[in-house]
Design a protein around this motif. Sequence first.
Motif, PDB file in Angstrom:
ATOM      1  N   ASN A   1       0.820  -1.218   0.000  1.00  0.00           N
ATOM      2  CA  ASN A   1       0.000   0.000   0.000  1.00  0.00           C
ATOM      3  C   ASN A   1       0.853   1.266   0.000  1.00  0.00           C
ATOM      4  N   GLY A   2       2.145   1.087  -0.236  1.00  0.00           N
ATOM      5  CA  GLY A   2       3.053   2.217  -0.286  1.00  0.00           C
ATOM      6  C   GLY A   2       4.488   1.747  -0.177  1.00  0.00           C
ATOM      7  N   PHE A   3       5.368   2.668   0.190  1.00  0.00           N
ATOM      8  CA  PHE A   3       6.787   2.341   0.322  1.00  0.00           C
ATOM      9  C   PHE A   3       7.333   2.891   1.634  1.00  0.00           C
ATOM     10  N   LEU A   4       8.231   2.114   2.236  1.00  0.00           N
ATOM     11  CA  LEU A   4       8.948   2.548   3.423  1.00  0.00           C
ATOM     12  C   LEU A   4      10.352   2.996   3.040  1.00  0.00           C
ATOM     13  N   CYS A   5      10.883   3.959   3.781  1.00  0.00           N
ATOM     14  CA  CYS A   5      12.240   4.436   3.533  1.00  0.00           C
ATOM     15  C   CYS A   5      12.951   4.601   4.864  1.00  0.00           C
ATOM     16  N   GLU A   6      14.245   4.871   4.812  1.00  0.00           N
ATOM     17  CA  GLU A   6      15.026   5.059   6.030  1.00  0.00           C
ATOM     18  C   GLU A   6      14.713   6.414   6.660  1.00  0.00           C
TER      19      GLU A   6
END
Length: 375
Positions: A312-317
Amino acid sequence: MSDSRRIVVAANSAWNLVKLRAGLIRGLRERGFHVTVMSAADPSFEQALRELADERVVIPIDRSGLNPIADLRLLGAYRRQLRQLRPAAFLGFTVKPNIYGCIAARATGVPAIANVSGLGTAFIRGGALQWLVSKLYRFALRGASTVFFQNPDDRALFVERGLVAADRARLLPGSGIDVDRFEATALPEGPPVFLLIARLLGDKGVREFAQAARMLRAELPGARFQLLGPVDSGNRTAIGQAELDRWAGEGIVEHLGETDDVRPFIAEATAVLLPSYREGLPRVLLEGGAGARPLIATDVPGCREVVQDGVNGFLCEARSAVSLADAMRRLVQLSSAERTAMGLAARRRVQDWFSERAVVEAYLGALGKVGAAKS
């Protein structure tokens, strides 16, 4: 004798009560409770707060101040009000109401239920302030019958450090959201619009967002990078107006100001972002998901409970403009159909896991545990 119908709901600001606790307050009133709300005065929200609750009490609270004399006065104010009102329960939100409100509740024999909706700057930055706040939490929460947390990481941290007993620490699905208020509108055509909704604080990743926008503007001509939220001068990590003006002058970020209704802005966005350093469980991601928008957020407590990377989306640092820019780039590289599917997945996750109804039922259960009941 206590008033078995009266519940006190306390937060540091009127904004917090109106924007984040309205569903709970309405739910309690619908079940027959008389709700008294307490916070610092705020002319912008006084009318809305008086319409929302049965009774309004102003408390002299400096939410980010470190003056011990002012905090002792706050403790005294809570004690006087609770002694006078004799409510069936005190519900605390945000740091100072959780600490000083719960201490006052114990001193006056009022059952207390605390909600640690996020750890805030003290735990993010560490140091002496974290040590002090931890000591205060350990003392204050000793008398709370239930302590709600909005993600398992925060709960585990408090239990492991002995700030709260494990059998009194429970999880909530954030502040909850009424998904039916949001429409699953089609994604806009044309260049992407990235919308970050938050108070304009360094800890919300606002500077990383501006840096990522600077990296991507040549690569994504026509892309828009928008900030929606107030300048919060009362917070130690606030982004100043001069910095916002400098970004606007460079043509990298648009500041849309603040709003009482995020829905029109979400409807015009390609994705909703929150590159925060740590959260409880951020309402803005729930709102973006409810609006069927793909989500981009940092892989930190609170955010990763909502965002499923690649689903449902993207994770980043966290604290990385490079990682944030890469996540935004990945979204743009998807087809229109893939972005639409991602947005619909975000809406389904909010519907399935983060309903306002679940929050109200959890509080009713906690109130039943301390014997609070409508007459």
